[in-house]
Design a protein around this motif. Structure first.
Motif, PDB file in Angstrom:
ATOM      1  N   ARG A   1      48.987  34.518  16.366  1.00 29.56           N
ATOM      2  CA  ARG A   1      50.278  35.050  15.922  1.00 29.56           C
ATOM      3  C   ARG A   1      50.497  34.919  14.422  1.00 29.56           C
ATOM      4  NH1 ARG A   1      54.493  34.530  20.785  1.00 29.56           N
ATOM      5  NH2 ARG A   1      53.022  34.390  22.514  1.00 29.56           N
ATOM      6  N   THR A   2      49.755  34.034  13.769  1.00 30.56           N
ATOM      7  CA  THR A   2      49.938  33.846  12.322  1.00 30.56           C
ATOM      8  C   THR A   2      48.796  34.424  11.502  1.00 30.56           C
ATOM      9  OG1 THR A   2      48.821  31.697  12.401  1.00 30.56           O
ATOM     10  CG2 THR A   2      51.233  31.698  12.656  1.00 30.56           C
ATOM     11  N   GLY A   3      47.635  34.643  12.119  1.00 32.79           N
ATOM     12  CA  GLY A   3      46.450  35.003  11.355  1.00 32.79           C
ATOM     13  C   GLY A   3      45.886  33.828  10.590  1.00 32.79           C
ATOM     14  N   ALA A   4      46.404  32.636  10.849  1.00 31.75           N
ATOM     15  CA  ALA A   4      45.972  31.431  10.143  1.00 31.75           C
ATOM     16  C   ALA A   4      44.778  30.798  10.840  1.00 31.75           C
ATOM     17  CB  ALA A   4      47.116  30.417  10.079  1.00 31.75           C
ATOM     18  N   LEU A   5      43.979  30.094  10.053  1.00 29.58           N
ATOM     19  CA  LEU A   5      43.018  29.188  10.629  1.00 29.58           C
ATOM     20  C   LEU A   5      43.789  27.936  11.056  1.00 29.58           C
ATOM     21  CD1 LEU A   5      39.988  28.488  11.149  1.00 29.58           C
ATOM     22  CD2 LEU A   5      40.030  27.322   8.925  1.00 29.58           C
ATOM     23  N   VAL A   6      43.720  27.596  12.318  1.00 34.67           N
ATOM     24  CA  VAL A   6      44.416  26.420  12.846  1.00 34.67           C
ATOM     25  C   VAL A   6      43.394  25.318  13.070  1.00 34.67           C
ATOM     26  CG1 VAL A   6      45.759  25.482  14.763  1.00 34.67           C
ATOM     27  CG2 VAL A   6      46.257  27.766  13.890  1.00 34.67           C
ATOM     28  N   LEU A   7      43.627  24.176  12.441  1.00 35.55           N
ATOM     29  CA  LEU A   7      42.784  23.005  12.642  1.00 35.55           C
ATOM     30  C   LEU A   7      43.557  22.005  13.490  1.00 35.55           C
ATOM     31  CD1 LEU A   7      41.242  22.437   9.088  1.00 35.55           C
ATOM     32  CD2 LEU A   7      40.376  23.847  10.964  1.00 35.55           C
ATOM     33  N   ALA A   8      43.109  21.800  14.718  1.00 36.75           N
ATOM     34  CA  ALA A   8      43.740  20.828  15.613  1.00 36.75           C
ATOM     35  C   ALA A   8      43.070  19.481  15.390  1.00 36.75           C
ATOM     36  CB  ALA A   8      43.597  21.268  17.061  1.00 36.75           C
ATOM     37  N   VAL A   9      43.852  18.521  14.912  1.00 37.06           N
ATOM     38  CA  VAL A   9      43.333  17.203  14.556  1.00 37.06           C
ATOM     39  C   VAL A   9      43.651  16.213  15.671  1.00 37.06           C
ATOM     40  CG1 VAL A   9      43.515  15.297  12.897  1.00 37.06           C
ATOM     41  CG2 VAL A   9      43.544  17.683  12.088  1.00 37.06           C
ATOM     42  N   ASP A  10      42.632  15.546  16.178  1.00 33.21           N
ATOM     43  CA  ASP A  10      42.836  14.527  17.202  1.00 33.21           C
ATOM     44  C   ASP A  10      43.052  13.170  16.530  1.00 33.21           C
ATOM     45  OD1 ASP A  10      43.142  13.588  19.749  1.00 33.21           O
ATOM     46  OD2 ASP A  10      41.078  13.937  20.387  1.00 33.21           O
TER      47      ASP A  10
END
Length: 316
Positions: free
Chosen positions: A108-117
């Protein structure tokens, strides 16, 4: 509770009750980390439709903590970068439980999403999770250009306890010497945990009956801090940090029927006093965790659209 007293519309009430029935309740038996983790990994929120396909999803090589990249494609160097921290009371949940939400944010954003654990309590108490969040955010900022993103469009985000970690990481970044040109374009907090006071009208009105209870939250704090942790440390309770000046523009996406609602509203007022641009998106007829009902609750999709629009507008 009678129907006339219920702050949730019938569709949300049905979903809320289904999630509550599938999750350990402190009123029935003492809470145990293992039982809560099993419930979270099994998915307590109803799912609707398949996960969003993306250009690529996979681990980030070189990241200081476990991190998964959600790449929607179109890496032209000008796209946003979202560093996302998952909720779960610092105890449960992880990259898998929030996979769908991260996919939707990327699409929905066109962003690269980095999910950090992060390391989990009670095995790893405060400040372990806060340290992991700060390390992941710092790495993402330093690598934004290499990852095909605009370093001036980096947003940190998180839900529930992940919102707590996002705010703590933003404070740590503000207070640390950084290379010229580094910094955040925004901070998006979704029904966040912001302080350990557990007070306000919402903590009484929505203490039980709306999935996330005050008893749950009190237990999470106990696991995170342990017997010797300081609940008023600014990295544990970022909403109580003495000085909020210099934080990035902030979005608070809140559920109205949430025992944690009022601590977020208090945080918003403090941000405004500190001259930090802040927007409160308070969603009526929703409960803590409602974004997990994406596909089953129309309010979740509408709220996620608003969050995505806010992210795409951020520029430092």
């Amino acid at each position: 509770m009678t129907s006339g007293d219920d702050a949730l519309p019938p569709s949300a009430r049905r979903l809320c009750d289904a999630m509550t029935a599938a999750f350990p309740d402190p009123a029935r038996a003492p809470l145990e980390a293992a039982a809560l983790r099993r419930a979270a990994s099994g998915g307590v929120a109803p799912r609707g439709g398949p996960s969003r396909p993306l250009h690529a999803v996979g681990p980030c090589v070189g990241a200081p903590v476990p991190t998964r990249a959600y790449d929607p494609g179109g890496a032209d160097g000008g796209r946003p970068l979202v560093v996302f921290l998952h909720g779960g009371g610092w105890v449960l949940s992880g990259l898998e439980t929030h996979d769908r939400l991260c996919r939707e944010l990327a699409a929905r954003t066109g962003a690269l999403v980095l999910a950090v654990d992060h390391r989990a309590a009670p095995e790893h108490r405060f400040p372990a999770a806060a340290d992991d969040a700060a390390a992941g955010l710092g790495w993402a900022l330093a690598e934004a250009g290499r990852l095909g993103c605009d370093p001036g469009r980096v947003v940190v985000a998180g839900d529930s306890s992940g919102g707590n970690l996002a705010a703590a990481a933003a404070l740590a970044l503000r207070d640390s010497p950084v290379a010229p040109g580094q910094g955040l374009a925004g901070m998006a907090l979704v029904y966040p945990v912001l302080d350990a006071l557990l007070d306000g009208e919402s903590t009484t009105r929505f203490a039980t009956g709306y999935f996330h209870t005050i008893a749950h939250q009190r237990w999470y704090w106990q696991q995170y801090l342990g017997p010797d942790g300081d609940p008023f440390h600014p990295r544990a309770s970022p909403g109580l940090a003495p000085d909020l000046a210099g934080l990035p523009p902030t979005l608070l996406l809140l559920a109205d029927c949430d025992p944690l609602r009022d601590e977020s509203l208090r945080f918003a007022r403090r941000l405004a006093v500190a001259e930090v641009p802040v927007r409160v998106d308070l969603r009526p007829g929703t409960f803590h965790g409602f974004l997990g009902c994406l596909g089953a609750l129309p309010a979740a999709a509408d709220a996620l659209d608003g969050l995505a629009h806010w992210i795409t507008e951020r520029r430092r």
